[in-house]
Design a protein around this motif. Structure first.
Motif, short mmCIF file in Angstrom:
data_model
loop_
_atom_site.label_atom_id
_atom_site.label_comp_id
_atom_site.label_asym_id
_atom_site.label_seq_id
_atom_site.Cartn_x
_atom_site.Cartn_y
_atom_site.Cartn_z
N ALA A 141 6.50 57.18 43.76
CA ALA A 141 7.89 57.59 43.54
C ALA A 141 8.65 57.71 44.86
CB ALA A 141 7.93 58.91 42.78
N HIS A 142 8.01 58.33 45.87
CA HIS A 142 8.68 58.48 47.17
C HIS A 142 8.94 57.13 47.83
CE1 HIS A 142 9.00 62.80 47.92
NE2 HIS A 142 7.98 62.90 47.10
N LEU A 143 7.95 56.22 47.74
CA LEU A 143 8.14 54.88 48.32
C LEU A 143 9.28 54.16 47.61
CD1 LEU A 143 4.42 53.87 48.81
CD2 LEU A 143 6.10 54.11 50.60
N GLY A 144 9.45 54.46 46.31
CA GLY A 144 10.57 53.89 45.56
C GLY A 144 11.91 54.29 46.17
N TRP A 145 12.02 55.58 46.54
CA TRP A 145 13.25 56.04 47.18
C TRP A 145 13.47 55.32 48.51
CZ3 TRP A 145 17.02 59.55 45.56
CH2 TRP A 145 16.76 60.18 44.33
N MET A 146 12.37 55.10 49.25
CA MET A 146 12.51 54.41 50.55
C MET A 146 12.93 52.95 50.35
SD MET A 146 9.26 55.88 52.60
CE MET A 146 8.60 57.33 51.85
N ALA A 147 12.34 52.29 49.36
CA ALA A 147 12.70 50.88 49.10
C ALA A 147 14.16 50.79 48.65
CB ALA A 147 11.79 50.29 48.04
N MET A 148 14.61 51.80 47.90
CA MET A 148 15.97 51.81 47.38
C MET A 148 17.00 51.82 48.52
SD MET A 148 18.07 52.01 44.88
CE MET A 148 17.10 52.26 43.41
N ILE A 149 16.73 52.64 49.55
CA ILE A 149 17.73 52.81 50.61
C ILE A 149 17.53 51.80 51.74
CG2 ILE A 149 16.48 54.51 52.03
CD1 ILE A 149 20.22 54.62 51.10
N ALA A 150 16.35 51.13 51.76
CA ALA A 150 16.00 50.27 52.90
C ALA A 150 17.07 49.24 53.24
CB ALA A 150 14.68 49.57 52.62
N SER A 151 17.59 48.54 52.22
CA SER A 151 18.53 47.45 52.52
C SER A 151 19.94 47.97 52.81
CB SER A 151 18.57 46.48 51.34
OG SER A 151 18.89 47.18 50.16
N ILE A 152 20.18 49.27 52.54
CA ILE A 152 21.53 49.81 52.74
C ILE A 152 21.63 50.52 54.10
CG2 ILE A 152 23.29 51.37 51.81
CD1 ILE A 152 21.86 50.97 49.05
N MET A 153 20.73 51.49 54.34
CA MET A 153 20.71 52.17 55.64
C MET A 153 19.28 52.44 56.05
SD MET A 153 23.76 54.91 56.04
CE MET A 153 23.56 55.11 57.79
N SER A 154 18.81 51.68 57.04
CA SER A 154 17.38 51.78 57.39
C SER A 154 17.05 53.09 58.10
CB SER A 154 16.96 50.59 58.25
OG SER A 154 17.88 50.41 59.29
N ASN A 155 18.04 53.72 58.77
CA ASN A 155 17.69 54.99 59.45
C ASN A 155 17.42 56.11 58.45
OD1 ASN A 155 20.33 55.04 58.70
ND2 ASN A 155 21.14 55.67 60.70
N ILE A 156 18.09 56.08 57.28
CA ILE A 156 17.76 57.07 56.23
C ILE A 156 16.35 56.81 55.71
CG2 ILE A 156 18.35 57.93 53.92
CD1 ILE A 156 21.22 57.50 54.49
N MET A 157 15.96 55.51 55.63
CA MET A 157 14.60 55.17 55.18
C MET A 157 13.57 55.76 56.14
SD MET A 157 12.78 51.44 54.84
CE MET A 157 12.28 51.31 56.54
N ILE A 158 13.81 55.64 57.44
CA ILE A 158 12.87 56.19 58.44
C ILE A 158 12.77 57.71 58.29
CG2 ILE A 158 12.43 56.49 60.92
CD1 ILE A 158 11.96 53.65 59.96
N MET A 159 13.93 58.37 58.11
CA MET A 159 13.91 59.82 57.94
C MET A 159 13.14 60.21 56.67
SD MET A 159 16.78 62.54 57.13
CE MET A 159 16.35 62.21 55.47
N ASN A 160 13.39 59.46 55.59
CA ASN A 160 12.70 59.69 54.33
C ASN A 160 11.19 59.56 54.52
OD1 ASN A 160 12.11 59.80 51.57
ND2 ASN A 160 13.92 58.63 51.04
N LEU A 161 10.78 58.52 55.26
CA LEU A 161 9.36 58.29 55.53
C LEU A 161 8.76 59.46 56.31
CD1 LEU A 161 6.94 56.29 55.39
CD2 LEU A 161 7.72 55.36 57.55
N MET A 162 9.48 59.91 57.33
CA MET A 162 8.98 61.02 58.16
C MET A 162 8.78 62.29 57.33
SD MET A 162 8.38 60.03 61.11
CE MET A 162 8.40 58.33 61.53
N VAL A 163 9.79 62.62 56.52
CA VAL A 163 9.71 63.82 55.68
C VAL A 163 8.55 63.70 54.71
CG1 VAL A 163 10.91 65.16 53.90
CG2 VAL A 163 12.14 64.40 55.91
N TYR A 164 8.42 62.50 54.10
CA TYR A 164 7.33 62.25 53.15
C TYR A 164 5.97 62.41 53.82
CZ TYR A 164 3.86 59.30 50.85
OH TYR A 164 2.70 58.83 50.31
#
Length: 315
Positions: A185-208
């Motif tokens: 589920a968390h990786l789903g959130w990362m994939a969702m934002i990846a193509s829009i804003m990659s820095n939010i994806m990195i933050m999401n990954l770090m928190v996860y």
């Protein structure tokens, strides 16, 4: 396993990830991914039990297939464009193949079936390595090829992963399987934002990574392999039970805890991009995973060991 061998294997694991993260040539990235896979296989199968052997076999087959797909897509790209540079993936079919291969490697739905099975067959410590460290190399590849990957496929992968991760986790009693579906589920959130804003994806990954590591360490300390086991945490260490409660609620994404921040930013960005149906669906799928986190929280902090349902704490 002797400390020397264990050290060699863990250093190979680290080397594989670092090689992938620092490479510009597709062949080097592939070598890093293979090193990663080959190093984790003996760690999974240390138990010498049919389940762990089966888990190691499943893991090896899926990862080898995904790596082969990545190599194949980069070869098609090199054939058509004449470059092996990771950032220069400009041929559309190879981009599509690459995103599917990375989805298989990470365990994004609908290529997620191997992940819960592998985690269930391995120890809690090995499950921790698979759900955290093993995600770094493929995520770095997504980050490097971000500008070229088809965003529609990533959005669909994100939505299906988030929904399936929440839905399948509802029915589980094993903490490792719950953590596997939580990871999907968390990786789903990362994939969702990846193509829009990659820095939010990195933050999401770090928190996860931080929250999953902390929760797995809590599970290892309290030796909790099933939901039933978490009920006894309170009697051994009240502080650990409180920490687990906060971690579970944070993973579920409840404000004002840390896990709410990435979800909030992702939803905000999706609405800014006018993807309102997508944002609504993601918020609804977060409720599904919140349910099983709440159930774990309930058994950990609000019930007394033998009977998990009826007999609550006096207060």
């Amino acid at each position: 396993m002797s400390p020397t061998i264990y050290t060699i294997i863990l250093s190979s694991l680290a080397t594989g990830t670092i090689v992938t993260m620092t490479s510009f040539h597709w062949l080097m990235a592939w070598i890093g991914l293979e090193l990663n896979t080959l190093a984790i296989i003996p760690i999974i199968s240390t138990l010498h039990h049919p389940r762990s052997t089966e888990a190691a076999t499943k893991y090896f087959l899926t990862q080898a297939a995904a790596s082969a797909m990545i190599l194949f897509s980069s070869m098609i790209n090199a054939w058509n464009t004449g470059t092996w540079d990771i950032t220069q993936m400009s041929y559309a079919p190879s981009n599509t193949l690459l995103s599917l291969a990375l989805a298989l490697k990470l365990g994004l739905a609908p290529a997620h079936f191997w992940l819960p099975e592998v985690l269930q067959g391995s120890t809690l410590l090995t499950a921790l390595i698979i759900t955290t460290w093993q995600k770094l190399a493929p995520m770095s590849l997504i980050y490097m090829t971000m500008n070229n990957l088809p965003s529609t496929i990533l959005l669909m992968l994100g939505l299906t992963s988030s929904t399936i991760g929440g839905w399948s986790g509802l029915n589980q009693t094993q903490t490792r399987k719950i953590m596997a579906y939580s990871s999907i589920a968390h990786l789903g959130w990362m994939a969702m934002i990846a193509s829009i804003m990659s820095n939010i994806m990195i933050m999401n990954l770090m928190v996860y990574l931080m929250m999953t590591t902390a929760l797995f360490i809590s599970l290892i300390c309290s030796k909790s392999k099933t939901i039933q086991d978490t009920a006894t945490t309170w009697t051994t260490s009240p502080i650990l039970a409180i920490i687990m409660m906060l971690l579970l609620l944070s993973l579920g994404g409840l404000p004002p805890l840390t896990g709410f921040l990435p979800k909030w930013l992702v939803l905000e960005e999706l609405i800014m991009q006018n993807l309102i149906p997508m944002a609504t669906a993601m918020a609804m799928s977060a409720l599904l995973s919140l349910f099983f986190y709440l159930r774990l929280t309930y058994t950990t902090t609000l019930t007394l060991p033998p009977n998990t349902l009826q007999m609550k704490f006096k207060w």
